[in-house]
Write an enzyme that holds these catalytic residues in place. Structure first.
Site, PDB file in Angstrom:
ATOM      1  CB  ALA A  67      -9.583   1.247   5.832  1.00 13.30           C
ATOM      2  N   GLY A 110     -11.106   4.589   2.089  1.00 13.83           N
ATOM      3  CA  GLY A 110      -9.652   4.681   1.980  1.00 13.83           C
ATOM      4  C   GLY A 110      -9.171   4.494   0.543  1.00 13.83           C
ATOM      5  CD  GLU A 113      -9.901   8.650   3.264  1.00 17.44           C
ATOM      6  OE1 GLU A 113      -9.901   7.437   3.548  1.00 17.44           O
ATOM      7  OE2 GLU A 113     -10.072   9.542   4.105  1.00 17.44           O
ATOM      8  CD  GLU A 133     -14.632   6.728   4.688  1.00 10.78           C
ATOM      9  OE1 GLU A 133     -15.542   7.311   4.038  1.00 10.78           O
ATOM     10  OE2 GLU A 133     -13.463   6.678   4.295  1.00 10.78           O
TER      11      GLU A 133
END
Ligand code: CAA
Length: 259
Positions: A67, A110, A113, A133
């Protein structure tokens, strides 16, 4: 289709659509708009009868490095709650057609993911998977703790999530996270090959079968078996089922139309 942060082609190859993440300078960091664009493209492909399989890819250096940290840096918990960015991600999971992630380079946070939310992952030897993260004093928020644990088991998932360590494509293959590892110059070709193997099947049966496999991840065995059985019976409502069985009996190749 015109987007700012992705390139989307509905007829990249016959029956195969492609989404290419296209923020190369930022290693395809997934900002909010990029995720909205993916959502829109997936919805469009899902409604297009000519599309039978979708590939999501990045470039050689990065599938996606997570992200967008710069976009999140100053946010408060309430900002994050209001933005509710993972609602966009749910669309990936809801897509009815099969999605293959073709991964090279960084596949982190992300990005990992996103790849795990796809149905299959084809990786280049240079791919690196990780959930880093924790190094930002946050944790995965788009399914990382859940999908990674289910894919690779508790021991490796816990280590990756708590230390942020990356694993190589080879390790990811051994751990059951991905489907194939190939030399870097072949990862997209290999994903196309896999997509073609799916695209020649009956789209109706593929849809029902995908739904049934996914059901295994969020139901108990009895519920899953019941769901599978209903979908199995449903296949017999299609012209493709008659064509598939007829072709077998007549010793010829079937021609599936999705009806
Ligand atoms: N968000 C925003 N920008 C990012 C980014 C990210 N996730 N990852 C890389 N970039 C940017 C860098 O800031 C840099 O931009 P500038 O040139 O403007 O400085 C550019 O992409 C190139 O990156 P690097 O110079 O850092 O390249 P590198 O080869 O030295 O390192 C890397 C590569 C190891 C992937 C490193 O960029 C990195 O650690 N990135 C962050 C990975 C990460 O922590 N991801 C998790 C994000 S949080 C998340 O995903 C939450 C969730 O669950 C949804």
């Amino acid at each position: 289709m015109n987007y700012e942060f992705i390139i989307a082609e509905s007829a990249f190859q016959p029956h195969i659509a492609l989404i290419r993440l296209n923020r190369p300078k930022e290693l395809n960091a997934l900002n909010l708009q990029l995720m909205q664009e993916i959502k829109h493209a997936l919805l469009t492909f899902d409604q297009d009868d000519n599309v039978r399989c979708i590939i999501i890819t990045g470039n050689e250096r990065a599938f996606a490095a997570g992200a967008d940290i710069k976009q999140m840096e100053s946010k408060t918990a309430i900002d994050m709650l209001k933005i509710d960015q993972f609602e966009t991600w749910d669309q990936i999971r809801k897509t009815k057609k099969p999605i293959i992630a073709a991964v090279s380079g960084f596949c982190l946070g992300g990005g990992c993911e996103l790849a795990m939310t796809c149905d299959m992952i084809v990786a280049s030897e240079t791919a690196k998977f990780g959930q880093p993260e924790i190094k930002l004093a946050i944790m995965p928020g788009a399914g990382g703790t859940q999908r990674l644990s289910k894919a690779v088991g508790k021991a490796l998932a816990m280590e990756m999530v708590l230390t942020g360590k990356f694993i190589s494509a080879e390790e990811a293959m051994d751990a059951g996270l991905i489907n194939r590892v190939v030399p870097e110059e072949l990862y997209l070709d290999e994903a196309i090959k896999l997509a073609n193997e799916i695209a020649v099947q009956s789209p109706v049966a593929v849809r029902l079968a995908k739904e049934s496999v996914l059901k295994a991840f969020d139901s108990g065995l009895q519920e899953g078996l019941h769901f599978e059985r209903k979908n199995f019976y449903m296949c017999f409502a299609s012209e493709d089922q008659k064509e598939g069985m007829n072709a077998f009996v007549e010793k010829r190749k079937p021609n599936f139309t999705g009806k």
